[in-house]
Design a protein around this motif. Structure first.
Motif, PDB file in Angstrom:
ATOM      1  N   GLY A 297       0.815  -1.205   0.000  1.00 50.81           N
ATOM      2  CA  GLY A 297       0.000   0.000   0.000  1.00 50.81           C
ATOM      3  C   GLY A 297       0.850   1.258   0.000  1.00 50.81           C
ATOM      4  O   GLY A 297       2.081   1.190   0.062  1.00 50.81           O
ATOM      5  N   LYS A 311      -4.720   0.860   0.657  1.00 50.07           N
ATOM      6  CA  LYS A 311      -4.300  -0.367   1.326  1.00 50.07           C
ATOM      7  C   LYS A 311      -3.644  -1.306   0.322  1.00 50.07           C
ATOM      8  O   LYS A 311      -4.040  -1.374  -0.831  1.00 50.07           O
ATOM      9  N   GLU A 315      -2.659  -5.932   3.659  1.00 51.32           N
ATOM     10  CA  GLU A 315      -3.738  -5.432   4.513  1.00 51.32           C
ATOM     11  C   GLU A 315      -5.073  -6.027   4.111  1.00 51.32           C
ATOM     12  O   GLU A 315      -5.887  -6.409   4.963  1.00 51.32           O
ATOM     13  N   LEU A 316      -5.319  -6.103   2.809  1.00 56.47           N
ATOM     14  CA  LEU A 316      -6.597  -6.626   2.338  1.00 56.47           C
ATOM     15  C   LEU A 316      -6.764  -8.105   2.683  1.00 56.47           C
ATOM     16  O   LEU A 316      -7.886  -8.588   2.822  1.00 56.47           O
ATOM     17  N   ASP A 318      -5.773  -9.544   5.442  1.00 55.40           N
ATOM     18  CA  ASP A 318      -5.728  -9.754   6.890  1.00 55.40           C
ATOM     19  C   ASP A 318      -6.813 -10.741   7.325  1.00 55.40           C
ATOM     20  O   ASP A 318      -7.970 -10.639   6.902  1.00 55.40           O
ATOM     21  N   GLN A 345       5.329 -10.305  10.037  1.00 54.88           N
ATOM     22  CA  GLN A 345       3.917 -10.020   9.753  1.00 54.88           C
ATOM     23  C   GLN A 345       3.599  -8.545  10.031  1.00 54.88           C
ATOM     24  O   GLN A 345       2.525  -8.204  10.540  1.00 54.88           O
ATOM     25  N   GLU A 346       4.562  -7.676   9.723  1.00 55.09           N
ATOM     26  CA  GLU A 346       4.347  -6.251   9.883  1.00 55.09           C
ATOM     27  C   GLU A 346       5.138  -5.502   8.819  1.00 55.09           C
ATOM     28  O   GLU A 346       6.135  -5.993   8.304  1.00 55.09           O
ATOM     29  N   GLU A 348       5.413  -1.218   6.699  1.00 57.78           N
ATOM     30  CA  GLU A 348       4.960   0.169   6.579  1.00 57.78           C
ATOM     31  C   GLU A 348       4.532   0.405   5.137  1.00 57.78           C
ATOM     32  O   GLU A 348       5.151  -0.128   4.212  1.00 57.78           O
ATOM     33  N   ARG A 349       3.508   1.199   4.954  1.00 56.39           N
ATOM     34  CA  ARG A 349       3.107   1.566   3.599  1.00 56.39           C
ATOM     35  C   ARG A 349       4.202   2.410   2.942  1.00 56.39           C
ATOM     36  O   ARG A 349       4.994   3.056   3.639  1.00 56.39           O
ATOM     37  N   ILE A 356       2.239  -1.477  10.457  1.00 56.94           N
ATOM     38  CA  ILE A 356       0.951  -2.164  10.379  1.00 56.94           C
ATOM     39  C   ILE A 356       1.183  -3.654  10.584  1.00 56.94           C
ATOM     40  O   ILE A 356       2.016  -4.257   9.910  1.00 56.94           O
ATOM     41  N   LYS A 357       0.457  -4.245  11.519  1.00 54.09           N
ATOM     42  CA  LYS A 357       0.557  -5.690  11.760  1.00 54.09           C
ATOM     43  C   LYS A 357      -0.636  -6.392  11.121  1.00 54.09           C
ATOM     44  O   LYS A 357      -1.761  -5.891  11.168  1.00 54.09           O
ATOM     45  N   VAL A 358      -0.378  -7.548  10.523  1.00 56.76           N
ATOM     46  CA  VAL A 358      -1.441  -8.307   9.866  1.00 56.76           C
ATOM     47  C   VAL A 358      -1.329  -9.777  10.258  1.00 56.76           C
ATOM     48  O   VAL A 358      -0.304 -10.238  10.757  1.00 56.76           O
TER      49      VAL A 358
END
Length: 579
Positions: A297, A311, A315-316, A318, A345-346, A348-349, A356-358
């Motif tokens: 993203g 995103k 992210e999508l 997740d 599992q993290e 940054e855009r 961001i963690k997913v």
């Protein structure tokens, strides 16, 4: 000159007679070159030794040593310039133990202008080559992961009478390098522990797969969209049912056209994540800059055209599954970026600084031989171990020929529904399909059925409707003469020989993927008709008479396909007798 102006005016002479170079330029260039080395997919010891090699070209140093402390199950490592296997002790013997102990304990750099007069080197000065006529200086900086010291970076040099300010600059430069090394060591240790865990998990799953009961004792598995009942496909479906229950990363291996995306979706739909999203992306279809934005993203204004935040696929996906197709095509630079996301599992855009963690399950696919790519340093070994927890090999269509009739029937059914037709497959048409090798696998079979159905004149697809019957098959032209269509060790080699030329100089058409034996090499014990001096027409007549005028049997006698013998009978004007 005031001391405040010294930092701008000082120049460092790297070699005698060389031009004076600004310190700032040396630092930036050195950091850039070393960062490239740290990102390269090499063994850790070789990487650290290469860092020291680069440092020696930027600093006036005689020796350099990087020493890492033991961590859990990972032993200590000591490397120097020109490191090779088994040389650790030689470099370890050059380390002043008292000075190294202080650096580790205090996490503060240590500078000694003259080791012969420094109290921390009272017993170690001789190790560094100090003598009455040789004055040796020493610089040591800690290598840290967070607040924890995990090692040291040390250099020594013959004192050249330069100012203490020069030493201060070198300390700052070496501290920056040590920070970069610390990040690399952290990633290495995380990967090493994760690799051991993943290999143990892979071993457990493989053992569970091997302990499966015989297929006849189990209820047959049926997965929507996957057609066929061949042993090779049944074995694959049984594995899917077991693998889908876990969160392990799956690597789908196989030739192009074997249905890797369909298998990936089946794994998702049979998993506990079935209610979550199934997101897919083809890594080979996008350039690296676009792929990074698509996966991670981007924030508004991150680059030209980024008018809004967006995103990424991670992210999508997740709480669901992310399918990365053609993962073997991504560049080494992007492999390093992807590895961190898969490990932690993290991410940054692009253009952002918020982590961001997913929670994503990863399924990847490739038709490349990743083992060879790792050996050639084209694919990172740490990323290979991360994605290849449960490797699954998809069988090519030529190894599951029993699935060709139901697949062809399904493709023709779709064609009829889309075009308002009611066509059917004649048994002779199925005979043609069964004799083809289909290097393009299921995808090629679907194209063949649709193309033939489109051009067929009658209500049924007949033998003569196929392009290969008229020597117009583009696939046969594409693969003819290729000795192998599969990556080594992924599947058996398949030859596509051309039928020997007939008396008039023409060549019988050959089916791609179907090896054709030369009748001249057939043995009498196999029931073959020996060629000898017999003309081609008489040879075919003899084979037909021996087989009771059944073309399929005559084809086996001569080592040909039914389509090829049908072509030969027409070519020589041999009338088929009906007994």
């Amino acid at each position: 000159m005031a001391h405040a102006d010294v930092s701008e005016a000082v120049r460092l002479e790297a070699r005698p007679g060389a031009p004076l170079i600004p310190l700032s330029e040396i630092a930036l260039t050195g950091i850039y070159e070393i960062s490239k080395i740290l990102n390269a997919p090499n063994r850790l010891e070789a990487t650290l030794s290469n860092v020291l090699n680069v440092l020696s070209s930027f600093l006036q140093m005689r020796h350099g040593v990087i020493s890492l402390l033991a961590d859990d199950d990972i032993p200590d490592i000591t490397v120097g310039i020109g490191w090779n296997e088994g040389a650790d002790e030689r470099y370890r013997a050059r380390l002043p133990e008292t000075a190294i102990g202080q650096i580790v304990a205090t996490a503060v750099p240590l500078v000694a202008e003259n080791v012969a007069t420094h109290p921390l080197f009272a017993t170690d000065a001789a190790l560094l080559g100090a003598a009455d006529d040789v004055r040796v200086s020493f610089i040591g900086v800690p290598i840290r992961i967070g607040a924890k010291v995990v090692g040291t970076l040390t250099i020594d040099r013959v004192w050249d009478g330069r100012s203490v300010f020069r030493l201060d600059n070198d300390v700052r430069f070496l501290t920056m390098i040590a920070n970069l090394i610390g990040q690399t060591v952290q990633l290495y240790r995380v990967v090493s522990r994760d690799r051991d865990r993943l290999m143990a998990e892979s071993h457990r799953l493989q053992k569970e797969l091997l302990e499966l009961k015989p297929v006849k004792e189990r209820k047959k598995v049926h997965i929507k969209g996957i057609i066929g009942d061949s042993p090779a496909l049944r074995s694959l479906l049984d594995k899917i049912m077991i693998v889908a229950k876990s969160n392990s990363t799956v690597l789908l291996r196989g030739e192009s056209g074997t249905g890797k995306e369909l298998i990936a979706k089946a794994i998702h739909e049979l998993s506990p994540r079935a209610k979550g999203p199934f997101i897919k992306i083809n890594c080979a279809a996008l350039p690296e800059s676009v792929l990074e934005s698509e996966l991670f993203g981007h924030e508004k204004g991150a680059f030209t055209g980024a008018v809004n935040a967006r995103k990424g696929r991670f992210e999508l996906a997740d709480k669901g599954t992310l399918f990365l197709d053609e993962i073997g095509e991504i560049s080494p630079a992007f492999q390093a970026k992807l590895l961190r996301v898969l490990q932690e599992q993290e991410f940054e855009r692009v253009g952002g600084n918020h982590t961001i963690k997913v929670d994503v399950r990863l399924v990847t696919a490739t038709n490349r031989n990743l083992e060879e790519a790792v050996a050639r340093n084209e694919f990172r070994a740490d990323l290979y171990y991360r994605i290849s927890v449960v490797p699954m090999l998809l069988p090519p269509l030529r190894e599951r020929r029993g699935d060709i009739p139901p697949l062809a029937g399904e493709f023709l059914k779709r064609f009829n529904e889309e075009n308002g037709r009611a066509m059917s497959l004649d048994p002779s048409a199925l005979e043609v399909l069964m004799s083809c090798g289909f290097p393009g696998n299921v995808r090629e079979l679907e194209n063949c059925v649709q193309r033939t159905a489109t051009l067929a004149h009658g209500p049924s697809i007949m033998m003569d409707d196929f392009a290969c019957r008229r020597n117009e098959c583009l696939s046969a032209m594409l693969w003819r003469g290729h000795s192998e269509v599969a990556p080594p060790r992924l599947r058996p080699a398949v030859s596509f020989p051309v039928l020997p030329a007939a008396a008039d100089g023409t060549s019988a058409d050959t089916t791609p993927g179907q090896a054709v034996a030369d009748p001249a090499h057939a043995t009498a014990g196999s029931g073959a008709v020996s060629r000898g001096q017999m003309p081609d027409r008489d040879r075919f007549i003899a084979a037909m008479e021996k087989s009771g005028w059944v073309q399929a049997k005559a084809a086996r006698i001569l080592g040909l396909t039914p389509r090829q013998i049908g072509y030969a009978l027409k070519k020589h004007g041999i009338e088929v007798k009906h007994l």
